[in-house]
Structures are given as structure tokens and as C-alpha cells.
Enzyme design. Structure first.
Site, PDB file in Angstrom:
ATOM      1  N   GLY A  10       1.262  -0.735   0.067  1.00  0.00           N
ATOM      2  CA  GLY A  10      -0.720   0.170  -0.012  1.00  0.00           C
ATOM      3  C   GLY A  10       0.568   1.136   0.168  1.00  0.00           C
ATOM      4  O   GLY A  10       2.110   1.388  -0.225  1.00  0.00           O
ATOM      5  N   GLN A  11       0.030   2.378   0.204  1.00  0.00           N
ATOM      6  CA  GLN A  11       0.838   3.595  -0.185  1.00  0.00           C
ATOM      7  C   GLN A  11       1.368   4.058   0.975  1.00  0.00           C
ATOM      8  O   GLN A  11       3.223   3.772   0.730  1.00  0.00           O
ATOM      9  CB  GLN A  11       0.014   4.841   0.070  1.00  0.00           C
ATOM     10  CG  GLN A  11      -0.962   4.909  -1.391  1.00  0.00           C
ATOM     11  CD  GLN A  11      -1.652   6.146  -1.606  1.00  0.00           C
ATOM     12  OE1 GLN A  11      -0.870   7.030  -1.873  1.00  0.00           O
ATOM     13  NE2 GLN A  11      -3.013   6.250  -1.023  1.00  0.00           N
ATOM     14  N   VAL A  12       0.842   3.843   2.624  1.00  0.00           N
ATOM     15  CA  VAL A  12       1.668   3.758   3.281  1.00  0.00           C
ATOM     16  C   VAL A  12       2.881   2.584   3.828  1.00  0.00           C
ATOM     17  O   VAL A  12       4.255   3.178   4.485  1.00  0.00           O
ATOM     18  CB  VAL A  12       1.227   4.111   4.590  1.00  0.00           C
ATOM     19  CG1 VAL A  12       1.967   3.850   6.304  1.00  0.00           C
ATOM     20  CG2 VAL A  12       0.092   5.264   4.503  1.00  0.00           C
ATOM     21  N   ASP A  30       2.312  -9.686   3.226  1.00  0.00           N
ATOM     22  CA  ASP A  30       0.687  -9.109   2.640  1.00  0.00           C
ATOM     23  C   ASP A  30       0.175 -10.286   2.416  1.00  0.00           C
ATOM     24  O   ASP A  30       0.364 -11.097   3.620  1.00  0.00           O
ATOM     25  CB  ASP A  30       1.407  -8.966   0.969  1.00  0.00           C
ATOM     26  CG  ASP A  30       1.821 -10.326   0.030  1.00  0.00           C
ATOM     27  OD1 ASP A  30       1.684 -11.174   0.952  1.00  0.00           O
ATOM     28  OD2 ASP A  30       2.397 -10.251  -0.911  1.00  0.00           O
ATOM     29  N   THR A  80      -9.335  -0.308   1.774  1.00  0.00           N
ATOM     30  CA  THR A  80      -9.227   1.819   1.525  1.00  0.00           C
ATOM     31  C   THR A  80     -10.513   1.789   0.259  1.00  0.00           C
ATOM     32  O   THR A  80     -10.524   3.001  -0.413  1.00  0.00           O
ATOM     33  CB  THR A  80      -8.793   2.200   1.600  1.00  0.00           C
ATOM     34  OG1 THR A  80      -7.656   1.536   0.148  1.00  0.00           O
ATOM     35  CG2 THR A  80      -7.386   1.293   1.968  1.00  0.00           C
ATOM     36  N   TYR A 117      -3.083   2.814  11.353  1.00  0.00           N
ATOM     37  CA  TYR A 117      -4.228   3.708  11.307  1.00  0.00           C
ATOM     38  C   TYR A 117      -5.995   3.942  10.973  1.00  0.00           C
ATOM     39  O   TYR A 117      -6.766   2.880  10.205  1.00  0.00           O
ATOM     40  CB  TYR A 117      -3.192   4.047   9.399  1.00  0.00           C
ATOM     41  CG  TYR A 117      -1.881   4.194   9.922  1.00  0.00           C
ATOM     42  CD1 TYR A 117      -1.006   4.818  10.466  1.00  0.00           C
ATOM     43  CD2 TYR A 117      -1.568   2.541   9.358  1.00  0.00           C
ATOM     44  CE1 TYR A 117       0.850   4.780  10.373  1.00  0.00           C
ATOM     45  CE2 TYR A 117       0.413   2.398   9.852  1.00  0.00           C
ATOM     46  CZ  TYR A 117       0.709   3.783   9.863  1.00  0.00           C
ATOM     47  OH  TYR A 117       2.057   3.785  10.183  1.00  0.00           O
ATOM     48  N   THR A 119      -8.526   7.111   9.742  1.00  0.00           N
ATOM     49  CA  THR A 119      -9.151   8.335   8.977  1.00  0.00           C
ATOM     50  C   THR A 119      -9.829   9.648   9.471  1.00  0.00           C
ATOM     51  O   THR A 119     -10.825   9.582  10.206  1.00  0.00           O
ATOM     52  CB  THR A 119     -10.285   7.896   7.293  1.00  0.00           C
ATOM     53  OG1 THR A 119     -10.694   8.641   6.691  1.00  0.00           O
ATOM     54  CG2 THR A 119     -11.329   6.612   8.344  1.00  0.00           C
ATOM     55  N   TYR A 143     -17.398   3.128   4.731  1.00  0.00           N
ATOM     56  CA  TYR A 143     -15.855   3.151   4.777  1.00  0.00           C
ATOM     57  C   TYR A 143     -15.420   3.865   6.766  1.00  0.00           C
ATOM     58  O   TYR A 143     -14.575   3.059   7.169  1.00  0.00           O
ATOM     59  CB  TYR A 143     -14.808   3.500   3.445  1.00  0.00           C
ATOM     60  CG  TYR A 143     -13.505   4.418   4.570  1.00  0.00           C
ATOM     61  CD1 TYR A 143     -12.967   2.681   4.230  1.00  0.00           C
ATOM     62  CD2 TYR A 143     -13.605   5.595   4.222  1.00  0.00           C
ATOM     63  CE1 TYR A 143     -11.415   3.640   4.387  1.00  0.00           C
ATOM     64  CE2 TYR A 143     -11.812   5.551   4.780  1.00  0.00           C
ATOM     65  CZ  TYR A 143     -11.073   4.528   4.970  1.00  0.00           C
ATOM     66  OH  TYR A 143     -10.039   4.767   4.489  1.00  0.00           O
TER      67      TYR A 143
HETATM   68  N1  LIG Z   1      -5.350   6.235   0.943  1.00  0.00           N
HETATM   69  C1  LIG Z   1      -6.058   7.963   1.597  1.00  0.00           C
HETATM   70  O1  LIG Z   1      -5.844   8.535   1.357  1.00  0.00           O
HETATM   71  C2  LIG Z   1      -6.348   7.283   3.434  1.00  0.00           C
HETATM   72  C3  LIG Z   1      -6.881   8.547   3.691  1.00  0.00           C
HETATM   73  C4  LIG Z   1      -6.634   8.475   5.280  1.00  0.00           C
HETATM   74  C5  LIG Z   1      -6.480   7.567   6.214  1.00  0.00           C
HETATM   75  N2  LIG Z   1      -6.048   5.770   4.916  1.00  0.00           N
HETATM   76  C6  LIG Z   1      -5.602   5.058   5.636  1.00  0.00           C
HETATM   77  O2  LIG Z   1      -4.070   4.671   5.911  1.00  0.00           O
HETATM   78  C7  LIG Z   1      -3.742   3.079   6.212  1.00  0.00           C
HETATM   79  C8  LIG Z   1      -3.297   3.289   4.934  1.00  0.00           C
HETATM   80  O3  LIG Z   1      -3.541   4.090   3.212  1.00  0.00           O
HETATM   81  P1  LIG Z   1      -2.781   3.030   2.199  1.00  0.00           P
HETATM   82  O4  LIG Z   1      -3.619   4.754   1.696  1.00  0.00           O
HETATM   83  O5  LIG Z   1      -2.092   3.233   2.104  1.00  0.00           O
HETATM   84  O6  LIG Z   1      -3.702   2.173   1.810  1.00  0.00           O
HETATM   85  P2  LIG Z   1      -3.760   1.562   0.067  1.00  0.00           P
HETATM   86  O7  LIG Z   1      -2.731   2.005  -0.275  1.00  0.00           O
HETATM   87  O8  LIG Z   1      -4.892   1.599  -0.295  1.00  0.00           O
HETATM   88  O9  LIG Z   1      -3.251  -0.100   0.799  1.00  0.00           O
HETATM   89  C9  LIG Z   1      -4.009  -0.981   1.165  1.00  0.00           C
HETATM   90  C10 LIG Z   1      -2.851  -1.766   1.626  1.00  0.00           C
HETATM   91  O10 LIG Z   1      -3.800  -3.274   2.509  1.00  0.00           O
HETATM   92  C11 LIG Z   1      -4.042  -3.757   1.749  1.00  0.00           C
HETATM   93  N3  LIG Z   1      -5.227  -5.337   2.161  1.00  0.00           N
HETATM   94  C12 LIG Z   1      -6.035  -4.960   1.844  1.00  0.00           C
HETATM   95  N4  LIG Z   1      -6.575  -6.038   1.852  1.00  0.00           N
HETATM   96  C13 LIG Z   1      -6.378  -6.838   2.206  1.00  0.00           C
HETATM   97  C14 LIG Z   1      -6.532  -8.149   3.181  1.00  0.00           C
HETATM   98  N5  LIG Z   1      -7.594  -8.224   3.066  1.00  0.00           N
HETATM   99  N6  LIG Z   1      -5.522  -9.237   3.699  1.00  0.00           N
HETATM  100  C15 LIG Z   1      -3.899  -8.271   4.103  1.00  0.00           C
HETATM  101  N7  LIG Z   1      -3.822  -7.194   2.901  1.00  0.00           N
HETATM  102  C16 LIG Z   1      -4.644  -6.353   2.368  1.00  0.00           C
HETATM  103  C17 LIG Z   1      -3.189  -3.754   0.388  1.00  0.00           C
HETATM  104  O11 LIG Z   1      -2.563  -5.358   0.035  1.00  0.00           O
HETATM  105  P3  LIG Z   1      -2.265  -5.687  -1.447  1.00  0.00           P
HETATM  106  O12 LIG Z   1      -1.931  -4.952  -2.422  1.00  0.00           O
HETATM  107  O13 LIG Z   1      -2.543  -6.640  -1.938  1.00  0.00           O
HETATM  108  O14 LIG Z   1      -4.495  -5.565  -2.489  1.00  0.00           O
HETATM  109  C18 LIG Z   1      -2.311  -2.625   0.387  1.00  0.00           C
HETATM  110  O15 LIG Z   1      -1.514  -2.997   0.240  1.00  0.00           O
HETATM  111  C19 LIG Z   1      -5.252   2.426   6.110  1.00  0.00           C
HETATM  112  O16 LIG Z   1      -5.724   2.385   7.301  1.00  0.00           O
HETATM  113  C20 LIG Z   1      -6.560   3.485   5.171  1.00  0.00           C
HETATM  114  O17 LIG Z   1      -7.387   3.308   6.011  1.00  0.00           O
HETATM  115  C21 LIG Z   1      -5.820   6.065   3.894  1.00  0.00           C
END
Ligand SMILES: NC(=O)c1ccc[n+]([C@@H]2O[C@H](COP(=O)([O-])OP(=O)(O)OC[C@H]3O[C@@H](n4cnc5c(N)ncnc54)[C@H](OP(=O)(O)O)[C@@H]3O)[C@@H](O)[C@H]2O)c1
Length: 334
Positions: A10-12, A30, A80, A117, A119, A143
Site C-alpha cells: 500500500g502507499q503507507v 502481505d 480503502t 492507521y 482516517t 468505510y
Molecule cells: N488512502 C487515503 O487517502 C487514506 C486516508 C485516510 C486514512 N487512510 C488509512 O491509512 C492506512 C494506509 O492507507 P493506504 O493509503 O496506504 O492504503 P492502500 O494504498 O489502499 O493500501 C492498502 C493495503 O492494504 C492491503 N490489504 C487490503 N485488503 C487486505 C487483506 N484482506 N489482507 C491483507 N492486506 C490487505 C492492500 O494489499 P494489496 O496490495 O494486496 O491489495 C494494500 O497493501 C489505512 O488504514 C487507511 O484506512 C488512508
């Protein structure tokens, strides 16, 4: 320090790979898991068994944490897809609530710190002021609701927890608004951007750096033991808002990305003047979003001495990383 990181790509999660490495031994999982041979610290229990990172199987995550006995678990994995969650609430709840609940209970059993983390979408956006950790959440989407329930479970089950609420994440890895705008700016000569939702774009690299800094302060430094007053010696576990500084709308954010990309020689057909501001009502989405979700980050500053960078300063850094990636890809293809 033995660190288990969930959410590899994921991004983070991606940006955490550099920042956590300086703190100790890190095992990254993963959804496909790993073998015991991949674990970088010694384990007494059966070799040959697998360790698991699929959040749709909370019981396997528990088994993995109990066997690995990490000092810290960093959960960067989450469901997400904000709009898709409206039609997949069970899956969103499994990943965002039930898995963190299981993780928290396992962390408590092995006395590990759980970093989780959340949101800005736990808030409804009705406030005129930035949200503090004491403001009452009231999510408008599945969400946001599942993330809030995940937070509550982590608080209940893990004594040693850090919940870092962040917002509008962007980075060079994974999908995000900045990368979408950059791609569309190459393909189109006009674009529309929602101008009545206000928040703070936050770089994944800043989140990753801050995460490592806070873990270091909580776990590796003796700052609590050295405090004179016993009442001050409890480590500062709890919930913190972690975002860049400043605020903007999606429309202004898109204009800034296009303008900065042009300055860096990455511009396409689209000029910033050709981006049109629109109301949310002109761009209906499955999930409702808060109109104002700026986070007040002063608790993080006061507790850990961390000052947020302005979001505008983080955008060119990510654009330059993307430019370097594109150049490297071209060089490989030639
Ligand atoms: N993106 C935003 O704008 C945003 C805003 C506020 C808060 N957040 C929070 O920040 C945190 C990090 O977000 P991010 O933007 O880095 O998210 P992201 O880029 O969407 O990445 C999500 C990660 O979760 C993994 N994942 C999803 N379902 C899974 C499962 N069943 N088992 C194992 N891994 C799984 C994905 O794996 P795959 O690569 O295999 O799919 C990916 O590595 C999250 O808690 C999110 O809620 C994000």
C-alpha cells in the site's frame, strides 16, 4: 526490536519499509503470507509452518502474532475502496474492524505495541474548525464507520496501542488522487475538480517517517523511565491526528499538482486554468464524504515534538520521485 508490518504494497506500507528498517528487524507480510524461514528473528516453534497476513482471516493473524511474538505490529493494511465499501460492507468490516480487533487482542497477549492507521472520514465534516482527537466521530460512509469500529476495538483490546488518523494520502507508490490527476493531465485538456470538500493532502513518506519516530520514542528511548514524576511515566499510547499542515479542496489540489508538474517539466496537455471547480452534487459518488475533514495535529506536536510540513511542500517531492521512476522505466525499456 522485532517489528511485524502488515500491508506490504500500500502507499503507507511501501514507505514504511525504509523508515522502520532503522528500528530493528522487520518482517513484512502481505495477504499471501510468508514461510517461517523468512522470519528475521529466532522462533522456537515449528519450522516449516507459514505465517499469515490476510486480514480476511483474523484467526490466522492471531496465530501469526502469537507465534512471532513481535515487540511492535504496524498495521498498514486496510480496505480503502471508499465507494466500493458501500456495496461490500461485510468485507470492509472484516478487514477494517474484525481483523484489527483480533490483532489487538493478540498484541495484548504478547505485550506488543500495535500501531494502527485510521482516517479523517470518521468525522461528518459539519465542523468549521479542524477536528481534534476529542471531537465526536460520526462517519458518513461504510468505510468511515468500519474504520471507526476498528479504532474502538483496538482501544478496547490492546493496552499498548497507537491509532494514527490520517487523511488524503498520496505517495509515489500505489493509487492516489495526485497520480490520477497527473495521468489525466497527459491525456486531457480539461478536467473538473470538487471544490466544496476541504481536507489536507498528506504524503505517505511523512506518515512513515512520523510512525518510526513515534515508535522510537515510545519503545526504544528511555524518556518515560527518566521522568522525575511517576505520574508522567506512562507512555503516551492513544489516538493521534497525523496529517500535513494546511488545507485545500480537491479542485485546488488538482490545480497545484498540474502547475507544479509543469514547473518540473512533467506537464501534459492540461493547463491549470482549464480545471473547472464543481460542487460535490455535480460529481455523485456511492459514498458520502465529509465537506471539512481537516485534522488538528497539535497533540502529536506537543507529545512527540513532531511538526507537520505544509502539504504543498510534499507534492514536488513525490512528483520528482515519479519522474525518476519514469526515467528508470524508460531506461530499462531501451
Ligand atoms: N488512502 C487515503 O487517502 C487514506 C486516508 C485516510 C486514512 N487512510 C488509512 O491509512 C492506512 C494506509 O492507507 P493506504 O493509503 O496506504 O492504503 P492502500 O494504498 O489502499 O493500501 C492498502 C493495503 O492494504 C492491503 N490489504 C487490503 N485488503 C487486505 C487483506 N484482506 N489482507 C491483507 N492486506 C490487505 C492492500 O494489499 P494489496 O496490495 O494486496 O491489495 C494494500 O497493501 C489505512 O488504514 C487507511 O484506512 C488512508
Amino acid at each position: 526490536m522485532k517489528i511485524l508490518r502488515l500491508g506490504k504494497n500500500g502507499q503507507v506500507g511501501w514507505d514504511l519499509q525504509c523508515t522502520l528498517a532503522s528500528l530493528g528487524s522487520v518482517l513484512v507480510l502481505d495477504r499471501h503470507g510468508a514461510t517461517m524461514a523468512d522470519v528475521p528473528w529466532g522462533i522456537k516453534s515449528a519450522a516449516g509452518k507459514r505465517v499469515h497476513g490476510d486480514l480476511t482471516k483474523p484467526e490466522q493473524i492471531v496465530d501469526t502474532i502469537l507465534r512471532l511474538q513481535p515487540d511492535v505490529v504496524v498495521n498498514a493494511a486496510a480496505y480503502t475502496a471508499v465507494d466500493r465499501a458501500e456495496s461490500e460492507p461485510e468485507l470492509a468490516r472484516l478487514v477494517n474492524t474484525q481483523a484489527p480487533a483480533a490483532m489487538a487482542s493478540a498484541c495484548d497477549q504478547v505485550d506488543a505495541l500495535l500501531v494502527h492507521y485510521s482516517t479523517d472520514y470518521v468525522f461528518d465534516g459539519a465542523s468549521a474548525n479542524p477536528y481534534s482527537e476529542d471531537d465526536k466521530p460520526s462517519p458518513k460512509s461504510v468505510y468511515g464507520q468500519t474504520k471507526l469500529e476498528g479504532e474502538e476495538a483496538v482501544r478496547v483490546f490492546a493496552k499498548k496501542h497507537l491509532i494514527l488518523r490520517t487523511a488524503w494520502v498520496f505517495g509515489s507508490h500505489g493509487g492516489n488522487f495526485l497520480k490520477t490527476v497527473l495521468r489525466l493531465s497527459q491525456e486531457r485538456s480539461s478536467l473538473r475538480g470538487v471544490d466544496d470538500q476541504i481536507g489536507t493532502p498528506t504524503s505517505a513518506s511523512y506518515i512513515a517517517e512520523t510512525t518510526a519516530s513515534v515508535i522510537a520514542q515510545l519503545v526504544t528511548e528511555n524518556r518515560y523511565e527518566s521522568l522525575a514524576s511517576p505520574s508522567l511515566r506512562d507512555p503516551d499510547y492513544g489516538t493521534y491526528h497525523l496529517s500535513c499542515a494546511g488545507r485545500t479542496s480537491w479542485f485546488n489540489y488538482a490545480c497545484y499538482v498540474v502547475q507544479t508538474a509543469r514547473l518540473l517539466g512533467m506537464g501534459g496537455k492540461l493547463r491549470p486554468e482549464a480545471i473547472e471547480p464543481i460542487a460535490s452534487t455535480a460529481y455523485p459518488t456511492a459514498a458520502a464524504r465529509p465537506t471539512m475533514s481537516v485534522l488538528d495535529t497539535s497533540k502529536l506536536q506537543k507529545t512527540f515534538g513532531i511538526w507537520s510540513p505544509m502539504w504543498e511542500l510534499e507534492v514536488p517531492k513525490v512528483l520528482l520521485q515519479l519522474r525518476a521512476q519514469q526515467k528508470a522505466e524508460k531506461a530499462v525499456l531501451q
